[in-house]
Motif scaffolding. Structure first.
Motif, mmCIF file in Angstrom:
data_model
loop_
_atom_site.group_PDB
_atom_site.id
_atom_site.type_symbol
_atom_site.label_atom_id
_atom_site.label_comp_id
_atom_site.label_asym_id
_atom_site.label_seq_id
_atom_site.Cartn_x
_atom_site.Cartn_y
_atom_site.Cartn_z
ATOM 1 N N PHE A 8 0.826 -1.202 0.000
ATOM 2 C CA PHE A 8 0.000 0.000 0.000
ATOM 3 C C PHE A 8 0.865 1.259 0.000
ATOM 4 N N LEU A 9 1.883 1.299 0.859
ATOM 5 C CA LEU A 9 2.757 2.465 0.941
ATOM 6 C C LEU A 9 3.551 2.659 -0.345
ATOM 7 N N THR A 10 4.071 1.560 -0.891
ATOM 8 C CA THR A 10 4.863 1.631 -2.120
ATOM 9 C C THR A 10 4.022 2.152 -3.277
ATOM 10 N N GLU A 11 2.863 1.559 -3.475
ATOM 11 C CA GLU A 11 1.992 1.977 -4.573
ATOM 12 C C GLU A 11 1.479 3.402 -4.360
ATOM 13 N N GLY A 12 1.256 3.764 -3.100
ATOM 14 C CA GLY A 12 0.799 5.114 -2.793
ATOM 15 C C GLY A 12 1.837 6.168 -3.144
ATOM 16 N N LEU A 13 3.092 5.884 -2.833
ATOM 17 C CA LEU A 13 4.158 6.828 -3.179
ATOM 18 C C LEU A 13 4.279 6.988 -4.686
ATOM 19 N N ILE A 14 4.267 5.874 -5.393
ATOM 20 C CA ILE A 14 4.409 5.911 -6.859
ATOM 21 C C ILE A 14 3.244 6.674 -7.494
ATOM 22 N N THR A 41 10.542 -2.686 2.258
ATOM 23 C CA THR A 41 11.850 -3.315 2.077
ATOM 24 C C THR A 41 12.727 -2.467 1.157
ATOM 25 N N GLN A 42 14.006 -2.815 1.116
ATOM 26 C CA GLN A 42 14.930 -2.126 0.213
ATOM 27 C C GLN A 42 14.489 -2.300 -1.237
ATOM 28 N N ALA A 43 13.971 -3.463 -1.566
ATOM 29 C CA ALA A 43 13.490 -3.714 -2.930
ATOM 30 C C ALA A 43 12.338 -2.776 -3.281
ATOM 31 N N GLN A 44 11.485 -2.477 -2.317
ATOM 32 C CA GLN A 44 10.376 -1.569 -2.574
ATOM 33 C C GLN A 44 10.868 -0.124 -2.701
ATOM 34 N N VAL A 45 11.901 0.239 -1.959
ATOM 35 C CA VAL A 45 12.496 1.571 -2.118
ATOM 36 C C VAL A 45 13.045 1.708 -3.532
ATOM 37 N N THR A 46 13.701 0.659 -4.004
ATOM 38 C CA THR A 46 14.231 0.648 -5.365
ATOM 39 C C THR A 46 13.083 0.747 -6.379
ATOM 40 N N GLN A 47 11.996 0.060 -6.103
ATOM 41 C CA GLN A 47 10.823 0.102 -6.990
ATOM 42 C C GLN A 47 10.280 1.530 -7.071
ATOM 43 N N VAL A 48 10.197 2.228 -5.951
ATOM 44 C CA VAL A 48 9.739 3.619 -5.934
ATOM 45 C C VAL A 48 10.713 4.494 -6.724
ATOM 46 N N SER A 49 11.987 4.311 -6.467
ATOM 47 C CA SER A 49 13.020 5.101 -7.156
ATOM 48 C C SER A 49 12.971 4.882 -8.670
ATOM 49 N N ASP A 50 12.843 3.633 -9.073
ATOM 50 C CA ASP A 50 12.775 3.317 -10.498
ATOM 51 C C ASP A 50 11.529 3.927 -11.149
ATOM 52 N N ALA A 51 10.422 3.899 -10.451
ATOM 53 C CA ALA A 51 9.190 4.446 -11.004
ATOM 54 C C ALA A 51 9.274 5.962 -11.140
ATOM 55 N N ILE A 52 9.987 6.608 -10.215
ATOM 56 C CA ILE A 52 10.132 8.049 -10.266
ATOM 57 C C ILE A 52 10.998 8.469 -11.453
ATOM 58 N N THR A 53 12.057 7.737 -11.682
ATOM 59 C CA THR A 53 12.982 8.098 -12.756
ATOM 60 C C THR A 53 12.500 7.661 -14.130
ATOM 61 N N ALA A 54 11.477 6.821 -14.180
ATOM 62 C CA ALA A 54 10.991 6.320 -15.476
ATOM 63 C C ALA A 54 10.168 7.353 -16.206
#
Length: 54
Positions: A8-14, A41-54
């Motif tokens: 929920f938090l990961t998808e919400g940030l993205i 998790t660290q993987a979810q932080v990376t997922q947020v970061s990747d989505a932001i830069t995409a």
């Protein structure tokens, strides 16, 4: 059916960044704070970061 807070938090940030609700640098700070509190998790932080830069 269970609620997954980390997802929920990961998808919400993205989606918040994609919809212009919060700036990308603030989403990165939030993700770091969630990671420090073991909410995501660290993987979810990376997922947020990747989505932001995409």
């Amino acid at each position: 059916m269970s609620f997954d807070l980390s997802e929920f938090l990961t998808e919400g940030l993205i989606s918040s960044v994609n919809n212009g609700l919060i700036p990308s640098d603030l989403a990165t700070v939030y993700a770091g704070n969630y990671l420090a509190k073991s909410l995501i998790t660290q993987a979810q932080v990376t997922q947020v970061s990747d989505a932001i830069t995409a």
